[in-house]
Design an enzyme around this catalytic site. Structure first.
Site, PDB file in Angstrom:
ATOM      1  N   LYS A 217      54.121  24.627  48.700  1.00 54.97           N
ATOM      2  CA  LYS A 217      53.280  23.492  49.105  1.00 54.97           C
ATOM      3  C   LYS A 217      52.863  23.697  50.555  1.00 54.97           C
ATOM      4  CE  LYS A 217      51.438  19.423  49.675  1.00 54.97           C
ATOM      5  NZ  LYS A 217      50.123  19.098  49.068  1.00 54.97           N
TER       6      LYS A 217
ATOM      7  N   CYS B  25      42.399  20.824  53.096  1.00 54.94           N
ATOM      8  CA  CYS B  25      43.040  19.626  52.569  1.00 54.94           C
ATOM      9  C   CYS B  25      42.092  18.438  52.757  1.00 54.94           C
ATOM     10  CB  CYS B  25      44.367  19.332  53.261  1.00 54.94           C
ATOM     11  SG  CYS B  25      45.106  17.808  52.598  1.00 54.94           S
TER      12      CYS B  25
HETATM   13  C1  LIG Z   1      47.308  20.402  51.582  1.00 51.64           C
HETATM   14  C2  LIG Z   1      46.883  19.222  51.139  1.00 51.64           C
HETATM   15  C3  LIG Z   1      46.143  19.075  49.892  1.00 51.64           C
HETATM   16  C4  LIG Z   1      46.326  17.958  49.092  1.00 51.64           C
HETATM   17  C5  LIG Z   1      47.211  16.837  49.469  1.00 51.64           C
HETATM   18  O1  LIG Z   1      48.382  17.073  49.858  1.00 51.64           O
HETATM   19  O2  LIG Z   1      46.682  15.688  49.392  1.00 51.64           O
HETATM   20  N1  LIG Z   1      45.629  17.808  47.933  1.00 51.64           N
HETATM   21  C6  LIG Z   1      44.738  18.755  47.517  1.00 51.64           C
HETATM   22  O3  LIG Z   1      44.093  18.613  46.453  1.00 51.64           O
HETATM   23  N2  LIG Z   1      44.534  19.861  48.275  1.00 51.64           N
HETATM   24  C7  LIG Z   1      45.193  20.070  49.456  1.00 51.64           C
HETATM   25  O4  LIG Z   1      44.954  21.111  50.115  1.00 51.64           O
END
Ligand SMILES: C=Cc1c(C(=O)O)[nH]c(=O)[nH]c1=O
Length: 312
Positions: free
Chosen positions: A44, A131
């Site tokens: 993550k 993000c």
């Molecule tokens: C790193 C945060 C990301 C997130 C998030 O943590 O909200 N959601 C996504 O669809 N892509 C992202 O790159």
């Protein structure tokens, strides 16, 4: 048939792994990935400090069955957790480890990269420029000057081969501009396309309410509905980055979409929404489906058809 592939100089036993953010926030999640039939795994996206993320509900599969919406808000254990995981990872295993970093500032990205460089581990760093869900933080991937400035600092610092996670682009001029920037950095050896399609809005017909809580219901879209945007981004960068590789992600529900991502130019393919909904057994299923497709079409390896999408 041979489903193996190489990314950033590392060999993957098969081309499938998780999309960063899915099945990869905790060691328990990552253990499931290690035990699955994936060919690799990515963590993550990490920030410098631990983050709780946005209030729930913040992820939902869409009632249409055509995808998902998320506004997680970058929840993660903080970069030192993933640095520790990377220090303890069994690099003799057949699965390479990718580490996603998504600092809230260039200074944070520098500090995190310095720590990983100092640890000198065989894992591959991926800088997330896309993000869409941190309120008040515009995506670097849509600010070309800021993205180039960041790479001018981070590429020399990282030194080793690394990758970047990109948002979807929708204008040919943006493919051209972004690719011209990436081609300036020799150790930027791959791009991962695409991150979720930012700031969609899912509304429930019965309740007349947004589905998710954060940001008035605005969140990144994933799943089958983003497949064709994902294929375009994979192919656009495959055509524009002749010395680099593309990891494809977006819209994979079966071996068929994996096949299309490879035809578009993908060296590896990640699964997000379908992994979230089905669980890690999805890798065994989709590896089998891709194998059957390749047998039916007479392909023995991915190289035989990677990037070979025909035009009319
Ligand atoms: C790193 C945060 C990301 C997130 C998030 O943590 O909200 N959601 C996504 O669809 N892509 C992202 O790159």
């Amino acid at each position: 048939v041979d489903l193996s592939t190489k990314v950033a100089g590392l060999s993957l036993p098969n081309l499938l792994f998780n999309a960063s953010g899915v099945c990869c926030q905790t060691e328990a999640d990552l253990k499931l990935m290690i035990e699955s039939e994936s060919g690799s795994l990515i963590t993550k996206s990490a920030t410098y400090e631990y983050r709780e993320g946005n209030p729930s509900p913040r992820y939902l599969p869409l009632p249409s069955g055509l995808g998902s919406i998320n506004s997680m808000g970058l929840p993660n254990e903080g970069y030192e957790y993933y640095l520790n995981f990377a220090k303890n990872y069994d690099y003799s295993s057949k699965k390479p480890l990718f580490i996603s970093l998504s600092g809230l500032s260039l200074a944070d990205n520098v500090k995190m990269c310095e720590a990983f460089v100092a640890a000198d581990l065989p894992c591959v760093l991926e800088v997330n420029f896309s993000c869409p869900n941190v309120p008040g933080k515009p995506q670097l991937g849509y600010d070309m000057e800021a993205m180039e400035n960041a790479l001018n600092v981070l590429a020399p610092l990282i030194k080793k081969p690394f990758g970047v996670k990109l948002p979807p682009y929708f204008d040919i001029a943006h493919f051209d501009t972004a690719a011209a920037i990436f081609n300036k950095f020799d150790n930027l050896v791959y791009v991962t396309c695409i991150n979720s399609v930012g700031n969609g809005l899912a509304i429930d017909f019965e309740t007349e309410s947004a589905l998710i809580k954060p940001k008035d219901g605005f969140g990144g879209l994933g799943g089958l509905m983003v497949l064709n945007t994902a294929l375009a981004n994979v192919n656009a960068f495959y055509r524009r980055l002749p010395t680099k590789q593309v990891i494809g992600v977006g819209g994979v529900t079966s071996g068929k979409e994996v096949f299309l991502h490879v035809l578009a130019g993908a060296s590896a393919v990640q699964i997000g929404t379908t992994l979230k909904e089905e669980g890690p057994t999805v890798f065994a299923r989709i590896n089998k489906e891709l194998t059957d497709i390749m047998i039916a079409k007479g392909y023995k390896s991915l190289d035989e058809f990677r990037g070979k999408v025909k035009t009319l």
